[in-house]
Design an enzyme around this catalytic site. Structure first.
Site, PDB file in Angstrom:
ATOM      1  N   HIS A 121       0.852  -1.188   0.000  1.00  0.00           N
ATOM      2  CA  HIS A 121       0.000   0.000   0.000  1.00  0.00           C
ATOM      3  C   HIS A 121       0.890   1.242   0.000  1.00  0.00           C
ATOM      4  O   HIS A 121       1.842   1.329   0.786  1.00  0.00           O
ATOM      5  CB  HIS A 121      -0.885  -0.011   1.252  1.00  0.00           C
ATOM      6  CG  HIS A 121      -1.799   1.176   1.326  1.00  0.00           C
ATOM      7  ND1 HIS A 121      -2.947   1.274   0.564  1.00  0.00           N
ATOM      8  CD2 HIS A 121      -1.707   2.327   2.032  1.00  0.00           C
ATOM      9  CE1 HIS A 121      -3.524   2.439   0.814  1.00  0.00           C
ATOM     10  NE2 HIS A 121      -2.801   3.094   1.697  1.00  0.00           N
ATOM     11  N   ASP A 157      -6.898  -2.119   4.415  1.00  0.00           N
ATOM     12  CA  ASP A 157      -5.562  -1.560   4.679  1.00  0.00           C
ATOM     13  C   ASP A 157      -5.278  -1.433   6.181  1.00  0.00           C
ATOM     14  O   ASP A 157      -4.534  -0.528   6.603  1.00  0.00           O
ATOM     15  CB  ASP A 157      -5.406  -0.186   3.995  1.00  0.00           C
ATOM     16  CG  ASP A 157      -5.537  -0.280   2.484  1.00  0.00           C
ATOM     17  OD1 ASP A 157      -5.165  -1.320   1.912  1.00  0.00           O
ATOM     18  OD2 ASP A 157      -6.022   0.691   1.867  1.00  0.00           O
TER      19      ASP A 157
END
Ligand code: GRF
Length: 233
Positions: A121, A157
């Site tokens: 990410h 996430d």
């Protein structure tokens, strides 16, 4: 969350399936790394939700199984994820690597691969989960930005972070310039994380990451020599 039983296969390299929707430069970093003598992992398949993705081209060029799964050919996201899981399982993967995969995985899919699925990410998590991370970092006036590799859990996430790389935000940076600076450092970050998982040094237990049986209290940090260092265990 379950415990990660790495190394799963005791014979041969760790088998990796990469999920990617677009450009596939992180995939390419893994494909390049696996050609180096002594590499303990092997990309055995790439799955994309976009049949024309560059990631699939990269896989074909490398002689790796390239599978396009078109969401439009499946009745809803549960059916799509069932096909995705069947493909991952056919490829007999030990580890699933999400690298620029733009679809949100169902909770059931995440749970099926718990401890065996990671994501890269482009932010220093927990800052800026979701999309448009570079624009958010600029808007926040941050002087530092970066990327994180984390285990995937159902919350977006939000899984335990294995490692991060930090880059400076410079005066006059545009989102594109900042994104390029981060991306260049994502590649060694992802390769180092996968290598550590492949050698059995890193694993997930519950909501924690362990390095050689010590719980990490902070994510590992990639230094300028591309060595992952722990600030403290
Ligand atoms: C990377 O910035 C990654 O962190 C994010 O999506 C981008 C994918 O780039 N999840 P690429 O397809 O690997 O070039």
């Amino acid at each position: 969350m379950s415990e990660s039983p790495f190394p799963i296969s005791n014979i041969g390299p760790l088998r990796i399936v990469v999920l990617a929707s677009g450009r596939g430069s992180n995939l390419q970093a893994l494909l390049d790394a696996q050609r180096i003598d002594g590499c303990q992992f092997e990309v055995t398949g790439v799955i994309s939700d976009r049949s024309k993705s560059q990631a699939l081209e990269r896989a074909r060029d490398a002689g790796v199984a390239a599978v396009a799964l078109d969401p439009a050919h499946h009745q809803g996201s549960d059916a799509f994820d069932a096909a995705l899981c069947a493909t991952i399982d056919q490829l007999q993967s030990d580890l699933v690597v999400c690298a620029g995969y733009l679809r949100i995985l169902s909770d059931a899919t995440v749970q099926r691969y718990a401890g065996r699925i990671i994501n890269i990410h482009p932010s220093l998590l927990p800052s800026f989960p979701g999309l448009r991370t570079h624009a958010q970092a600029l808007a926040a006036g941050d002087t530092e930005h970066g990327a994180s590799v984390h285990y995937v859990i159902p919350a977006l996430d939000a899984g335990p972070v294995i490692a991060q790389v930090r880059v400076p935000v410079k005066t006059g940076d545009t989102t594109q310039v900042l994104a390029e600076r981060v991306l260049a450092r994502e590649h060694p970050l992802l390769v180092r994380c996968v290598a550590l998982i492949a050698q059995g040094s890193i694993f997930q237990r519950g909501s924690d990451v362990y390095l050689d049986s010590c719980r990490l209290s902070h994510p590992l940090q990639l230094d300028d020599r591309d060595i992952l260092q722990s600030m403290e265990h």
